[in-house]
Design a protein around this motif. Structure first.
Motif, PDB file in Angstrom:
ATOM      1  N   ARG A 122       0.845  -1.204  -0.183  1.00 20.69           N
ATOM      2  CA  ARG A 122      -0.250   0.101  -0.184  1.00 20.69           C
ATOM      3  C   ARG A 122       0.773   1.405  -0.152  1.00 20.69           C
ATOM      4  O   ARG A 122       1.750   1.266   0.578  1.00 20.69           O
ATOM      5  N   TYR A 123       0.527   2.228  -0.702  1.00 22.95           N
ATOM      6  CA  TYR A 123       1.297   3.306  -0.913  1.00 22.95           C
ATOM      7  C   TYR A 123       1.003   4.661  -1.263  1.00 22.95           C
ATOM      8  O   TYR A 123      -0.322   4.575  -2.001  1.00 22.95           O
ATOM      9  N   PRO A 124       1.366   5.965  -1.033  1.00 23.54           N
ATOM     10  CA  PRO A 124       1.067   7.095  -2.053  1.00 23.54           C
ATOM     11  C   PRO A 124       2.324   7.578  -2.716  1.00 23.54           C
ATOM     12  O   PRO A 124       3.698   7.064  -2.209  1.00 23.54           O
ATOM     13  N   GLU A 125       1.911   8.226  -3.722  1.00 23.51           N
ATOM     14  CA  GLU A 125       3.455   8.167  -4.460  1.00 23.51           C
ATOM     15  C   GLU A 125       2.754   9.655  -5.345  1.00 23.51           C
ATOM     16  O   GLU A 125       1.460  10.090  -5.710  1.00 23.51           O
ATOM     17  N   ILE A 126       3.910  10.522  -5.738  1.00 23.05           N
ATOM     18  CA  ILE A 126       3.687  11.572  -6.635  1.00 23.05           C
ATOM     19  C   ILE A 126       4.402  11.201  -8.135  1.00 23.05           C
ATOM     20  O   ILE A 126       5.456  10.611  -8.040  1.00 23.05           O
ATOM     21  N   ILE A 127       3.952  11.536  -9.230  1.00 23.51           N
ATOM     22  CA  ILE A 127       4.301  11.139 -10.598  1.00 23.51           C
ATOM     23  C   ILE A 127       4.364  12.264 -11.443  1.00 23.51           C
ATOM     24  O   ILE A 127       3.421  13.172 -11.541  1.00 23.51           O
ATOM     25  N   LEU A 128       5.487  12.443 -12.193  1.00 21.95           N
ATOM     26  CA  LEU A 128       5.550  13.258 -13.288  1.00 21.95           C
ATOM     27  C   LEU A 128       4.956  12.737 -14.431  1.00 21.95           C
ATOM     28  O   LEU A 128       5.658  11.752 -15.012  1.00 21.95           O
ATOM     29  N   LEU A 129       3.870  12.943 -15.278  1.00 22.75           N
ATOM     30  CA  LEU A 129       3.583  12.381 -16.538  1.00 22.75           C
ATOM     31  C   LEU A 129       3.040  13.341 -17.498  1.00 22.75           C
ATOM     32  O   LEU A 129       2.893  14.569 -17.048  1.00 22.75           O
ATOM     33  N   GLY A 130       2.355  12.739 -18.457  1.00 18.60           N
ATOM     34  CA  GLY A 130       1.883  13.593 -19.366  1.00 18.60           C
ATOM     35  C   GLY A 130       2.423  13.545 -20.784  1.00 18.60           C
ATOM     36  O   GLY A 130       3.137  12.632 -21.061  1.00 18.60           O
ATOM     37  N   GLU A 131       2.099  14.405 -21.928  1.00 14.92           N
ATOM     38  CA  GLU A 131       2.565  14.320 -22.963  1.00 14.92           C
ATOM     39  C   GLU A 131       3.593  15.690 -23.275  1.00 14.92           C
ATOM     40  O   GLU A 131       3.485  16.577 -22.328  1.00 14.92           O
ATOM     41  N   PRO A 132       4.612  15.550 -23.877  1.00 15.42           N
ATOM     42  CA  PRO A 132       5.472  16.497 -24.109  1.00 15.42           C
ATOM     43  C   PRO A 132       4.610  17.944 -24.325  1.00 15.42           C
ATOM     44  O   PRO A 132       3.829  17.994 -25.290  1.00 15.42           O
ATOM     45  N   GLY A 133       5.188  18.792 -23.734  1.00 16.61           N
ATOM     46  CA  GLY A 133       4.447  20.303 -23.861  1.00 16.61           C
ATOM     47  C   GLY A 133       3.319  20.232 -22.741  1.00 16.61           C
ATOM     48  O   GLY A 133       2.665  21.422 -22.684  1.00 16.61           O
ATOM     49  N   ASN A 134       2.709  19.121 -22.132  1.00 14.57           N
ATOM     50  CA  ASN A 134       1.784  19.088 -21.360  1.00 14.57           C
ATOM     51  C   ASN A 134       1.899  18.340 -20.034  1.00 14.57           C
ATOM     52  O   ASN A 134       1.165  17.294 -19.861  1.00 14.57           O
ATOM     53  N   LEU A 135       2.950  18.398 -19.518  1.00 20.59           N
ATOM     54  CA  LEU A 135       3.413  17.634 -18.192  1.00 20.59           C
ATOM     55  C   LEU A 135       2.698  18.051 -17.135  1.00 20.59           C
ATOM     56  O   LEU A 135       2.257  19.364 -16.997  1.00 20.59           O
ATOM     57  N   ARG A 136       2.421  17.049 -16.173  1.00 21.16           N
ATOM     58  CA  ARG A 136       1.745  17.564 -15.075  1.00 21.16           C
ATOM     59  C   ARG A 136       1.962  16.659 -13.844  1.00 21.16           C
ATOM     60  O   ARG A 136       2.597  15.432 -13.929  1.00 21.16           O
ATOM     61  N   TRP A 137       1.652  17.003 -12.586  1.00 22.05           N
ATOM     62  CA  TRP A 137       1.791  16.034 -11.425  1.00 22.05           C
ATOM     63  C   TRP A 137       0.607  15.368 -11.092  1.00 22.05           C
ATOM     64  O   TRP A 137      -0.349  15.994 -11.188  1.00 22.05           O
TER      65      TRP A 137
END
Length: 334
Positions: A122-137
């Motif tokens: 079980r866990y919490p996590e933060i992720i950098l994802l998205g498409e190039p030019g539209n990155l988000r947390w």
């Protein structure tokens, strides 16, 4: 929310008075790594490598995980990164700076800072994802019974995490079992999504990226520096012991922790008959640790001396740290 990590020493002039020196007797951090050597600390980390073609190196003050992933033998989504040991303290925060140059080209399945409450997973996590030019947390969590929570309220990046370091934080409250994640933007700390319940049994840090099948053979490049994992300041005080040079305990001494510019009081306490004081950080203005501060000694409202604890990288004051303060006068200790 202003980060104190690496804060430069302010211009406030210290008046030493009776303070001879302040020494860190024990660091309160659960774990820390500046990645400032020339090899990975294998006492703290082991390598998780699911794809052939991935390399790991510590160089130029950071951990770099990079390469062109080959096809794995296992599942379609696999991870590559480093994993810490399991620690018993779950009332804790993971803070680290990250940069992902390859996110400028592709960010599926993303770049992770993962607070693993493993056994069960079980866990919490933060992720950098998205498409190039539209990155988000993004904020993910897994709860009891395998209930997977993916918060719908992503936050767009407000700097360029493909070229600039971004500090991120995963907080877990070991009493309420609520988790939150943050990144540090141009205007300060920003929470991603809402807090979410996550029943953890231990705490472990995973710094990693996930490889989507369509990204096999594409270059990945993920970097980390200044990793810290530390206990919740709401419940874990910092300890000071004050003595004179003949080892007399400095009793009934008032200790005040000021911010580095002497602008705010962070904590206060009074030494007991053995010269000890446990200072609560529950109301301290620091939102991330380690912190730098001015340590001020006084008695009956009269300031007797000051010293400084500096903060740089992973070094400085943490919840649960212990400090020895030596003063110059026998009289001051009685």
């Amino acid at each position: 929310m202003a980060a104190s990590t690496g804060m430069a020493q302010q211009a406030y002039k210290i008046t030493p008075g009776i303070v001879v020196g302040i020494q860190e007797a024990a660091c309160g951090a659960i774990a820390r790594d500046a990645f400032d050597g020339d090899h990975l600390n294998t006492d703290l980390w082991y390598i998780w490598n699911s794809n052939p073609g991935i390399k790991f190196e510590v160089k130029d003050g950071c951990l770099r995980i990079y390469g062109r992933p080959g096809k794995p033998e296992g599942p379609s989504q696999v991870f590559n990164g480093v994993v810490s040991p399991r620690f018993w303290e779950t009332d804790a925060t993971i803070a680290v700076e990250m940069m992902a140059p390859s996110a400028a080209v592709q960010a599926k399945y993303g770049y992770y800072v993962h607070f693993c409450g493993s056994m069960p997973d079980r866990y919490p996590e933060i992720i950098l994802l998205g498409e190039p030019g539209n990155l988000r947390w993004h904020f993910n969590a897994v709860q009891e019974g395998g209930g997977w929570y993916s918060d719908p309220n992503d936050v767009p990046v407000d700097n360029d995490p493909t070229k600039e370091w971004t500090e991120v934080m995963v907080q877990h409250d070991g009493v309420t079992e609520m988790s939150r994640v943050f990144f540090k933007g141009k205007q300060g700390w920003v929470q991603v999504g809402k807090e979410y319940v996550c029943i953890t049994n231990v705490s472990r840090c995973e710094l990693k990226f996930g490889v989507a099948p369509e990204n096999i053979g594409k270059l990945y490049d993920l970097r980390f520096r200044n990793y810290r994992q530390y206990a919740n300041p709401q419940r874990h005080p910092v300890k000071f012991m004050v003595i004179d040079r003949k080892l007399w305990s400095a009793r009934n001494m008032e200790i005040t922790l000021w911010t580095e510019d002497h602008g705010k009081v962070a904590a206060r306490g009074v030494t007991d008959e053995f010269g000890r004081a446990y200072l609560s950080l529950a109301d301290a203005p620091w939102e991330v640790y380690p912190a730098g501060c001015i340590v001020e000694l006084s008695r009956n409202g009269k300031v007797l001396g000051q010293g400084r604890i500096t903060s740089s990288g992973v070094n400085g004051l943490y919840p649960r740290s212990t400090y020895l303060v030596t003063v110059s006068s026998d009289e001051s200790a009685r």
